[in-house]
Structures are given as C-alpha cells and as structure tokens.
Enzyme design. Structure first.
Site, PDB file in Angstrom:
ATOM      1  N   THR A  49      -7.126   7.096 -11.533  1.00  0.00           N
ATOM      2  CA  THR A  49      -6.824   5.816 -10.881  1.00  0.00           C
ATOM      3  C   THR A  49      -7.711   5.717  -9.641  1.00  0.00           C
ATOM      4  OG1 THR A  49      -4.975   6.871  -9.770  1.00  0.00           O
ATOM      5  CG2 THR A  49      -4.447   5.524 -11.699  1.00  0.00           C
ATOM      6  N   VAL A  51      -7.674   4.521  -6.281  1.00  0.00           N
ATOM      7  CA  VAL A  51      -7.397   4.983  -4.904  1.00  0.00           C
ATOM      8  C   VAL A  51      -7.291   6.505  -4.883  1.00  0.00           C
ATOM      9  CG1 VAL A  51      -5.796   4.873  -2.962  1.00  0.00           C
ATOM     10  CG2 VAL A  51      -6.245   2.812  -4.312  1.00  0.00           C
ATOM     11  N   CYS A  52      -6.576   7.054  -5.865  1.00  0.00           N
ATOM     12  CA  CYS A  52      -6.407   8.513  -5.934  1.00  0.00           C
ATOM     13  C   CYS A  52      -7.754   9.218  -6.020  1.00  0.00           C
ATOM     14  CB  CYS A  52      -5.575   8.899  -7.155  1.00  0.00           C
ATOM     15  SG  CYS A  52      -3.937   8.171  -7.171  1.00  0.00           S
ATOM     16  N   THR A  53      -8.681   8.640  -6.765  1.00  0.00           N
ATOM     17  CA  THR A  53     -10.001   9.264  -6.919  1.00  0.00           C
ATOM     18  C   THR A  53     -10.707   9.358  -5.568  1.00  0.00           C
ATOM     19  OG1 THR A  53     -10.143   8.415  -9.170  1.00  0.00           O
ATOM     20  CG2 THR A  53     -12.212   9.077  -8.146  1.00  0.00           C
ATOM     21  N   LEU A  56      -8.815  12.134  -3.387  1.00  0.00           N
ATOM     22  CA  LEU A  56      -9.059  13.531  -3.759  1.00  0.00           C
ATOM     23  C   LEU A  56     -10.483  13.953  -3.381  1.00  0.00           C
ATOM     24  CD1 LEU A  56      -7.024  15.530  -5.332  1.00  0.00           C
ATOM     25  CD2 LEU A  56      -6.313  13.187  -5.029  1.00  0.00           C
TER      26      LEU A  56
END
Ligand code: BEZ
Length: 229
Positions: A49, A51-53, A56
C-alpha cells in the site's frame, strides 16, 4: 483482568506484553528480542500500500540513527512473512533503502489484538474478507521492557520518522540528566530542569541554568554531556 473481563489497556509504564512471532528475520520471542535494548515496535495497515511503502522506506533509511541510540526497529502488519519479503523488494527499489529490520507476520492479528492496534475507524482499511487491518501504532519500549511512548496514527496519515527519533532522544536525555524537554525541542537545544530537582541542587548540576519562573528553569546540557548516548 478487571471486573469486566477486559484485558488491562496498555499504558505508559506498562510492561510490553511478550509474544512469539514469525518475522522476516526468523522466529522471535519478543522479550528476548528486546534484550538490553530500546525497541520501536510499529504497525502499518497492509503490505503493498502506498503510504506504508513510504514509511517503511523512511524507517529503513533512518535505521543507522536508531542503532546509534541503542534502538532496534521491528514492524508489523496483518500479512504473511512471504508477502512482507516480496514487498521489501519494492520498498528498497522505490526508496533506495536496504531494509534490514524484522517485520512481523501477523496475518491472524494475534499481536495486533494484544497491543490494541486494530483499526476501529477506517472502513476501507480491511482485508478481502472485511476484517480490519491495523492502524499506524508506535510503541517506544525501554531496556526494562517498559512502554514509554504510544502513538496512534490513522491509516490515512503517514508518520514522521524524525519525530519518532526525537522522542527517543528526549526520553534518553531525560533519563540520563533528570531533565525534561520543551515544545519542539531537538538535541542541542536547552532543556528544562525536572520539577523534582530543588533549585539549590540544580545550580550545582547546571551552572548555566536560567530561572525564568520558579517552575520554569532552563539550561544547556553541560558541554561534555550533550548526547544521551
Ligand atoms: C496506505 O498505506 O496507503 C494505506 C493503507 C490502508 C488504508 C489507507 C492507506
């Protein structure tokens, strides 16, 4: 358990509950993983997804700064470790990072439930069966396994890695020097003498202390002690 049979909520000062989990770096016992380190345990909603990318990748790039402060990072989402492994390749490609910290595979939400990370708000943050994923939680845990900070961000809002690092700096500085840190403090700025330290004693410890009000006493950290490490 309280009289309602609900587990005690996790609060600042709670011992971080232990668990066993599969991670991208192999199985862990969480308390053994903490060992004698500080730990940032953080959840994100879902692999692959957007934003998560970005998050991280940013945590991976800042990992050396966390390591310098004795802090281990560990991520979590309700996906499998095989999925995490594939996604890490994308994260590294997109952000130019080399993600090295473990990510917990919590497909059945066991740890997400234990740490109250489940999303109760965003109806779009669900898996193919409609079961809620996690919010963006951050737990800052000290070497005594005490939870020192809890942050909760919605799925729609990416976190600020510099702020997470700043919280670590504030906690470690406060523990070491009996000081607190004011609004927007960053390392190098003046700190505030802890209210529990009497002014006479504070003058000895902090010769450059300024008494702005009896309850607001600021000071630079002594020159040879500007870092908490
Ligand atoms: C994201 O990481 O972009 C995201 C994940 C779940 C819900 C909303 C955004």
């Amino acid at each position: 358990m309280g009289s309602t049979d609900r587990p005690e909520p996790l609060r600042l000062g709670s011992i971080a509950p232990n668990f066993q989990a599969q991670t991208t770096k192999g199985p862990i016992d969480f308390h053994e993983f903490i060992g004698n380190n500080w730990v940032i345990l953080f959840s994100h909603p879902e692999d692959f997804t957007p934003v998560c990318t970005t998050e991280l990748g940013a945590f991976a790039k800042l990992e050396p700064e966390f390591t310098r402060r004795g802090v281990k990072l560990i991520g979590l989402s309700a996906n499998t470790i095989d999925s995490h492994g594939e996604w890490i390749k994308d994260i590294n490609e997109i952000s130019g990072s080399n993600l090295n910290f473990p990510i917990i595979g919590d497909k059945n939400r066991q740890i997400a439930l234990l740490y109250d990370m489940i999303d109760h708000q965003d109806a779009t943050n669900v898996d193919e069966k409609g079961i809620a994923f996690t919010i963006r939680s951050v737990f800052v845990i000290d070497p005594k396994k005490v939870i020192r900070t809890i942050l909760s961000y919605p799925a729609s809002t990416g976190r600020n890695t510099a702020e997470v690092l700043r919280i670590v700096d504030s906690l470690q500085t406060g523990d070491k020097f009996k000081v607190t840190t004011p609004i927007n403090w960053v390392p190098g700025d003046d700190v505030i003498v802890h209210p529990s330290v009497k002014t006479e004693q504070a003058k000895d410890i902090f010769p450059e202390m300024k008494i702005i009000k009896p309850y607001l006493r600021t000071t630079p950290l002594p020159k040879d002690k500007t870092s908490a490490a």
